[in-house]
Design a protein around this motif. Structure first.
Motif, mmCIF file in Angstrom:
data_model
loop_
_atom_site.group_PDB
_atom_site.id
_atom_site.type_symbol
_atom_site.label_atom_id
_atom_site.label_comp_id
_atom_site.label_asym_id
_atom_site.label_seq_id
_atom_site.Cartn_x
_atom_site.Cartn_y
_atom_site.Cartn_z
ATOM 1 N N ARG A 290 0.824 -1.490 -0.011
ATOM 2 C CA ARG A 290 -0.424 0.503 -0.282
ATOM 3 C C ARG A 290 1.023 1.217 -0.460
ATOM 4 N N PRO A 291 0.927 2.396 -1.017
ATOM 5 C CA PRO A 291 1.458 3.165 -1.238
ATOM 6 C C PRO A 291 1.163 4.153 0.185
ATOM 7 N N GLU A 292 0.224 4.336 0.891
ATOM 8 C CA GLU A 292 0.232 5.172 2.056
ATOM 9 C C GLU A 292 0.720 4.632 3.539
ATOM 10 N N VAL A 293 1.210 2.942 3.323
ATOM 11 C CA VAL A 293 1.565 2.619 4.550
ATOM 12 C C VAL A 293 3.370 2.449 4.942
ATOM 13 N N GLY A 294 3.652 3.712 5.726
ATOM 14 C CA GLY A 294 5.317 3.477 6.178
ATOM 15 C C GLY A 294 5.685 3.090 7.523
ATOM 16 N N ALA A 295 5.195 2.017 7.732
ATOM 17 C CA ALA A 295 5.181 1.224 8.186
ATOM 18 C C ALA A 295 4.287 0.438 9.022
ATOM 19 N N ILE A 296 4.326 -0.903 9.368
ATOM 20 C CA ILE A 296 3.464 -1.971 9.305
ATOM 21 C C ILE A 296 3.841 -2.017 11.547
ATOM 22 N N GLY B 139 10.739 -2.378 1.739
ATOM 23 C CA GLY B 139 11.376 -1.271 2.533
ATOM 24 C C GLY B 139 10.127 -0.994 3.180
ATOM 25 N N VAL B 140 9.880 -2.027 3.353
ATOM 26 C CA VAL B 140 8.413 -1.529 4.701
ATOM 27 C C VAL B 140 8.635 -1.788 5.585
ATOM 28 N N PRO B 141 9.419 -1.257 6.881
ATOM 29 C CA PRO B 141 9.734 -2.197 8.365
ATOM 30 C C PRO B 141 8.128 -2.485 8.540
ATOM 31 N N VAL B 142 8.538 -3.544 9.444
ATOM 32 C CA VAL B 142 7.509 -4.135 10.019
ATOM 33 C C VAL B 142 8.092 -4.459 12.017
ATOM 34 N N VAL B 143 7.094 -4.098 12.709
ATOM 35 C CA VAL B 143 7.685 -3.204 14.728
ATOM 36 C C VAL B 143 6.588 -4.788 14.961
ATOM 37 N N ALA B 144 7.110 -5.675 15.728
ATOM 38 C CA ALA B 144 6.288 -6.228 16.282
ATOM 39 C C ALA B 144 6.505 -7.004 17.778
ATOM 40 N N VAL B 145 4.874 -6.683 18.623
ATOM 41 C CA VAL B 145 5.217 -7.683 19.625
ATOM 42 C C VAL B 145 4.524 -8.926 19.342
ATOM 43 N N LYS B 146 6.005 -9.387 20.044
ATOM 44 C CA LYS B 146 5.489 -11.610 19.773
ATOM 45 C C LYS B 146 5.249 -11.991 21.499
ATOM 46 N N ALA C 239 13.969 -16.064 13.541
ATOM 47 C CA ALA C 239 13.489 -16.127 12.194
ATOM 48 C C ALA C 239 12.807 -14.873 11.675
ATOM 49 N N MET C 240 12.675 -13.666 12.664
ATOM 50 C CA MET C 240 11.685 -12.590 13.211
ATOM 51 C C MET C 240 13.231 -11.222 12.661
ATOM 52 N N ARG C 241 14.312 -11.609 13.452
ATOM 53 C CA ARG C 241 15.799 -10.689 12.876
ATOM 54 C C ARG C 241 16.605 -10.967 11.876
ATOM 55 N N GLN C 242 16.014 -12.800 10.949
ATOM 56 C CA GLN C 242 16.200 -12.635 9.458
ATOM 57 C C GLN C 242 15.417 -12.098 8.701
ATOM 58 N N PHE C 243 14.666 -11.892 8.730
ATOM 59 C CA PHE C 243 13.579 -11.354 7.526
ATOM 60 C C PHE C 243 13.502 -9.993 7.824
ATOM 61 N N GLY C 244 13.874 -9.114 8.351
ATOM 62 C CA GLY C 244 14.025 -7.808 9.114
ATOM 63 C C GLY C 244 12.628 -7.477 10.136
ATOM 64 N N VAL C 245 12.782 -8.214 10.233
ATOM 65 C CA VAL C 245 11.428 -8.126 11.964
ATOM 66 C C VAL C 245 11.519 -7.315 12.829
ATOM 67 N N ILE C 246 11.535 -6.301 12.941
ATOM 68 C CA ILE C 246 11.419 -5.715 14.446
ATOM 69 C C ILE C 246 10.898 -5.788 15.435
ATOM 70 N N ARG C 247 11.016 -7.021 16.634
ATOM 71 C CA ARG C 247 10.572 -7.355 17.715
ATOM 72 C C ARG C 247 10.575 -6.477 19.209
ATOM 73 N N VAL C 248 9.821 -5.585 19.978
ATOM 74 C CA VAL C 248 9.940 -5.230 20.327
ATOM 75 C C VAL C 248 9.423 -6.287 21.864
ATOM 76 N N ASP C 249 9.634 -5.079 23.180
ATOM 77 C CA ASP C 249 8.476 -6.298 24.372
ATOM 78 C C ASP C 249 7.235 -5.627 24.866
ATOM 79 N N GLY C 250 7.584 -3.886 24.521
ATOM 80 C CA GLY C 250 6.281 -3.292 25.336
ATOM 81 C C GLY C 250 5.213 -2.603 24.089
#
Length: 740
Positions: free
Chosen positions: A244-250, A274-281, A309-320
């Protein structure tokens, strides 16, 4: 990040697709499917992309179970759906068997009575299964089921969910839920501009902090509450949002994954764009995993594997959740960095030193400013203050014209990509002037300017109006969130620059080794050490010279052929821990020692009731660094490859790194870099450097084996793998393999 309004940090969203591009696609049943490529085991190498445009922006919506009777839950939901349909320009059709009108709109008695095409059906019924079966004939594209009582409740609920999922597959429609909510139909602010955050959650409540960022000027474009994911899952929305062109991050809140590989394919698509993905897992602990499973009925997965696996595919894992909102907002809005150097600038030496310690420990690069730059700064800052980095201005210069000069001078240095100014508390008028200078300087530069506003009050004008009103300053409330977000920002852009997908490394056709290996497999059984080593040899992994013998005389002959000194070991399919039973003899140098060792080993085996297929007489390999390389099967991601310190250290230190195949040489080397004991491979206390290239080659051959034997190999353990001095290779001294 408690951020700014409107304009925001600009990102050229349409120019983010990296050079590797994407393969050609075709549209099938509302899903954009990639033409062609599958790996050697027949699994797809690119993410299917559901066409969800008509889900989020339907032309017509049917509400099954619509109500306008006050006090009923369905009435409140119907009212909200009416308001949402009006906002998105959709026609709403109430469906109710006994009502002629709901909220003044004509009803139809059943789904079968719908006379016009419907894009989305919202099911306000306790049991959605019969309605799904009715919808199969109506060509409805999407449905939403709010009902609970499915996989989150246990085995009976899981069986009911599987019946629902099977009905959805037969119907051809796509289902959101069950056990979902109204988050997708929230009111989104339309007065905000710039790149947006798209939100995916498996718990609606956990998405609230990100959604309310709109009140601080952060644009939100979508919210997908996936619930139990009987059909549509996190990966589907991730793939859709990435294009989606309007999405800067997920931003994602994930309790469990329906399918690990689907998630990684979707993350790969986001990285290609090039779209960053940030996840709480959730699920780092046993308690968290158990609670998550009871909430959505998902697999939480082994956390070390999920993390890798998340690190390997560029997913940024956060805790909070606070980290999720801060990091996703910064990544959505900040421009690509022009340099990686971070400068800390403060009005207090203590604040600067504290922040610099934390930032350096987190892995940020705080380069010392060149002497010429320091001399320039000392035009405005007293000579006795340190301005190398962090830059301490002593306080007074921020209250006049010198403050802006200092900021501009720091930003002008070519090694500086990020300027961070921690303001630990309001100190008017000094802090007000500093905030305004930072905002004005940020407007005039293409570099990232971050402010940490440390006041616990948060009602100050400098914060609410000046900083949050800026389109260019990234404002945080805590040191840790600022440091984490900046590191994620720099890491993401480093990761996606010249990104090469791990799936591009996947073999498309079987290797010649596969047929040899399959002949050695014994379904449901453990292989003996001798057979396991033959499996390794089939894939070109070096093993010692050895012979399997069944008599003392044969052992002596074998020792002569192998060459003294030799090692002798018991070999059997049920023999995993030979050393503990005394079934290994090392450093044998004569025929008499070999004969004695044979008799002793067979006597012990009889005493311990161990079934032997023989005694191995093995070449004794010179000393090196003992490593372990292995394969296990993860319930979410399938085969995984582990490397770490071997021998007894694998149990004592548990110093290992894991990856999900496929991956290439660069990823194999990054696994080694993660090990706490990595220095052993470089040579310590006079030991020569180990043959790291040979170790990397073994890891790559093992991951090829894991891919090709995915359906046959449950576990492989090479321990120890003796990595010899540089140029001499690596030898698998022992191996265990378990067939599926």
């Amino acid at each position: 990040m408690l951020g700014s309004t409107h304009g925001t940090f600009t990102t050229d969203l349409r120019a983010r697709v990296v050079a590797c591009g994407e393969p050609p696609t075709t549209a099938v049943h509302g899903v954009t499917a990639v033409a062609g490529d599958r790996d050697v085991s027949g699994r797809p190498l690119y993410a299917p992309v559901p066409d969800l445009d008509r889900f989020f922006r339907p032309e017509s919506v049917a509400v099954v179970g619509a109500s306008d009777t006050e006090g009923r839950p369905n009435t409140g939901i119907t009212r909200q759906l009416l308001a949402w349909a009006e906002r998105v320009g959709a026609r709403l059709v109430p469906v109710h068997p006994t009502r002629s009108r709901v909220f003044g709109i004509d009803c139809v008695p059943s789904v079968g009575a719908l006379t016009e095409p419907v894009d989305l059906a919202v099911l306000l019924v306790a049991d959605p299964l019969p309605v799904i079966e009715e919808l199969a004939a109506t060509k409805v594209r999407f449905a939403v089921a709010f009902a609970s009582g499915f996989a989150e409740t246990g085995a009976a609920g899981a069986a009911a969910q599987e019946r629902l999922a099977a009905a959805v597959r037969r119907s051809g429609l796509r289902l959101l839920g069950p056990n979902t909510n109204l988050n997708a139909f929230e009111r989104f602010r339309e007065d905000l501009e710039g790149p947006a955050v798209a939100l995916i959650t498996q718990s609606g409540h956990q998405g609230r902090p990100v959604f309310t960022l709109q009140e601080l000027g952060v644009r939100l474009s979508h919210w997908a509450p996936t619930g139990n994911e009987a059909d549509l899952e996190t990966a589907d929305f991730l793939s859709y949002f990435a294009g989606r062109p309007e999405v800067g991050a997920i931003a994602c809140y994930v309790e469990g994954l329906k399918d690990g590989r689907s998630f990684l394919l979707a993350a790969d698509r986001a990285a290609r764009h090039g779209v960053p993905v940030v996840a709480v897992k959730v699920g780092r602990t046993e308690t968290g995993a158990r609670t998550a499973a009871s909430h959505t009925g998902k697999l939480t997965g082994a956390d070390q594997v999920v993390d890798a696996a998340m690190r390997q595919f560029g997913v940024i894992r956060v805790d909070g959740l606070d980290q999720l909102q801060d990091t996703a907002t910064l990544l959505a809005r900040a421009r690509r960095p022009v340099a990686e150097g971070v400068v800390v600038y403060s009005i207090s030496g203590g604040t600067g030193a504290h922040f610099a310690d934390l930032a350096t420990a987190a892995g940020l690069d705080l380069p010392a400013l060149p002497q010429a730059k320091q001399d320039e700064l000392h035009q405005w800052i007293p000579e006795y203050l340190d301005v190398a980095n962090p830059v301490d201005n002593g306080g007074h210069p921020v209250g006049d014209w010198r403050g802006r000069k200092i900021i501009d001078a720091i930003l002008a240095d070519p090694s500086v990509g990020v300027l961070i100014c921690p303001i630990t508390g309001p100190f008017p008028p000094m802090s007000d002037r500093l905030a305004q200078d930072l905002v004005d300087a940020a407007e005039a530069t293409d570099k990232l300017v971050c402010v940490v506003w440390g006041s616990p009050v948060g009602t100050e004008d400098a914060y609410r109006t000046t900083l949050l009103g800026s389109s260019r300053v990234a404002t945080f409330r805590t040191f840790s969130n600022c440091i984490g977000a900046v590191k994620a920002y720099l890491d993401h852009h480093r990761f996606t620059t010249g990104y090469r997908s791990p799936f591009d490394e996947a073999p498309r056709t079987p290797s010649p080794s596969l047929r040899k290996a399959q002949a050695l497999m014994r379904p449901g059984r453990r292989l003996s050490e001798h057979a396991a080593k033959q499996l390794l040899r089939a894939y070109g992994i070096r093993v010692p010279r050895e012979q399997l013998v069944t008599s003392a005389a044969a052992a002596v002959r074998a020792a002569g052929l192998v060459g003294y000194p030799v090692v002798m070991k018991a070999s059997g399919t049920r023999l995993a821990h030979k050393t503990e039973l005394g079934l290994v003899k090392v450093g044998l140098t004569s025929a008499s020692q070999v004969r004695d060792a044979y008799r002793e080993l067979t006597d012990i085996a009889r005493f311990e009731s161990v079934d032997l297929d023989g005694i191995l007489v093995c070449q004794m390999v010179g000393r090196g660094v003992e490593m372990v390389v292995g394969v296990t099967h993860d319930e979410l991601f399938g085969p995984t490859v582990t490397v770490g310190l071997g021998g007894v250290l694998v149990e004592v230190l548990n110093d290992t790194a894991v990856r999900v195949p496929p991956f290439g040489e660069r990823e194999a080397r990054s696994m080694l870099a993660e090990l706490r004991g990595r220095a052993l491979l470089d040579g310590v206390r006079g030991a020569p450097p180990a043959d790291v290239d040979a170790l990397v080659e073994v890891v790559l051959r093992v991951q090829r084996m894991a891919l090709e034997l995915d359906g046959d190999l449950a576990e492989l353990d090479i321990n120890p793998l003796m990595v010899l001095p540089r140029g001499q290779g690596a030898v698998a001294l022992d191996a265990l393999a378990v067939c599926r």
